[in-house]
Design an enzyme around this catalytic site. Sequence first.
Site, PDB file in Angstrom:
ATOM      1  N   HIS A 217     -86.041 -88.625  11.816  1.00 14.80           N
ATOM      2  CA  HIS A 217     -85.281 -89.609  11.059  1.00 14.80           C
ATOM      3  C   HIS A 217     -86.032 -90.096   9.825  1.00 14.80           C
ATOM      4  CE1 HIS A 217     -81.700 -90.612  13.684  1.00 14.80           C
ATOM      5  NE2 HIS A 217     -82.342 -89.651  14.347  1.00 14.80           N
ATOM      6  N   SER A 221     -82.975 -84.193   8.466  1.00 15.39           N
ATOM      7  CA  SER A 221     -82.722 -82.907   9.105  1.00 15.39           C
ATOM      8  C   SER A 221     -82.731 -81.775   8.096  1.00 15.39           C
ATOM      9  CB  SER A 221     -81.367 -82.933   9.827  1.00 15.39           C
ATOM     10  OG  SER A 221     -81.351 -83.895  10.854  1.00 15.39           O
ATOM     11  N   LYS A 245     -68.882 -83.096  17.070  1.00 18.97           N
ATOM     12  CA  LYS A 245     -69.335 -81.706  17.179  1.00 18.97           C
ATOM     13  C   LYS A 245     -70.267 -81.528  18.376  1.00 18.97           C
ATOM     14  CE  LYS A 245     -70.642 -77.967  14.101  1.00 18.97           C
ATOM     15  NZ  LYS A 245     -70.888 -77.615  12.694  1.00 18.97           N
ATOM     16  N   ASP A 246     -71.158 -82.496  18.598  1.00 16.81           N
ATOM     17  CA  ASP A 246     -72.043 -82.429  19.764  1.00 16.81           C
ATOM     18  C   ASP A 246     -71.246 -82.503  21.066  1.00 16.81           C
ATOM     19  OD1 ASP A 246     -74.285 -82.190  18.239  1.00 16.81           O
ATOM     20  OD2 ASP A 246     -74.932 -84.271  18.431  1.00 16.81           O
ATOM     21  N   GLU A 289     -91.171 -67.804  37.188  1.00 13.45           N
ATOM     22  CA  GLU A 289     -89.789 -68.014  36.786  1.00 13.45           C
ATOM     23  C   GLU A 289     -89.517 -67.288  35.468  1.00 13.45           C
ATOM     24  OE1 GLU A 289     -87.304 -70.906  38.771  1.00 13.45           O
ATOM     25  OE2 GLU A 289     -88.046 -68.908  39.261  1.00 13.45           O
TER      26      GLU A 289
END
Length: 423
Positions: A217, A221, A245-246, A289
């Site tokens: 922030h 971005s 959108k998220d 894994e």
Amino acid sequence: MASGLHESSFANPVVRWIDQRMPIFTMIQKEYGTFPTPRNFNYFWNFGALAMINLVIMIATGVFLAMNYAAHTSLAFESVERIMRDVNYGWLIRYVHMNGASMFFIVVYIHIWRGLYYGSYKAPRELLWMLGVVIFILMMATAFMGYVLPWGQMSFWGATVITNLFSAIPLVGDSIVTLLWGGFSVDNPTLNRFFSLHYLLPFVIVGVVFLHVAALHITGSNNPLGIDPKGPQDTVPFHPYYTAKDSVGMIVYFIVFAFLVFFVPNYLGHPDNYIPANPLSTPAHIVPEWYFLPFYAILRAVPNKLGGVLMMFGAIAILFVLPWLDRSPVRSMRFRPIAKWLMLLWSANFLVLMWAGGRPAEGTYVLIARLCTAYYFAYFLVILPLLSKVERPLPLPESISRAVLRGGGPLRGAAAAKPMEKA
């Protein structure tokens, strides 16, 4: 208004009363409501939010599992079986936690890939990137210790093999192994240490995530074009545009998650882990894994034990210095025609390493792992620094808004003749 109170703009009297005394709602509105974000995000930018949701799920389910788990070598396996059979919805909580680890790594691997492809590690976001690598390392440590807790065959022998790797470190290696074991073999003190750290580290991850988001922030971005916004016309408020959108990405994420939990909950696990740990019986093929397999392949590709350990840890550590290895002024691979294809080749190479890590360490599998390991390091240490000097990138768009209106590609004509904007 009384002296010392924050001036709150919220209409709800309760929210306003709290906000005047502790302006948390104003902060949320600023950082997640009106926060300006580039208007051209694609769905790869959903995975940061999905990772945060996954982290919350893992902590919540982990707390409930810890209430019924017994961190003792004679009780651990049976306590996990009791959770599955006797605790109300214990099977669901355990399957969500178990598959949540895989979902977490899927989301984070895609998030890292997006950062590599679109150049999110470049200035001014170097610290943001490095904090992300710290989160990745903490995730791997937490996942490894969590895998030991069921105290099945693969858990026990995986812990034995991986902790023994530290013995290759000169002078202090044996002391580190003894410290990890709490004795002279993987036993009850080891299980207690791993349980404590597995419970603690997710909260450490939360702290580093907070720093990661704070750094994001401050610098803002990145975006698919890799160019900085030049004004209000290049940005939109985070809410409602990217919350919507998220939300779409979240729905798809939960569909995949639910499919794993309810239809194939053991697909990504190993059947040997449903056999109680037996120090006297070594599994025919010890594998970690799936999300550790690329680094396990790198470890086994080097015949020397110390060399393999250094290469395995170096495969992650090299990400810390990536911002200084790639000196190209252009961030996004969309405008770097040679680097883009070599990056996609590196991505395929990573998947082949994952495949090779799950195969026996013999014959052709070792040769493939060695070739892929060579390309893995060559991409960062040779290819990117060289391309920074010799590659001729495509011309960048004048602005995000112009590119969006023209379909997202580089501008043509007069705009293409202008000098490239520095990243």
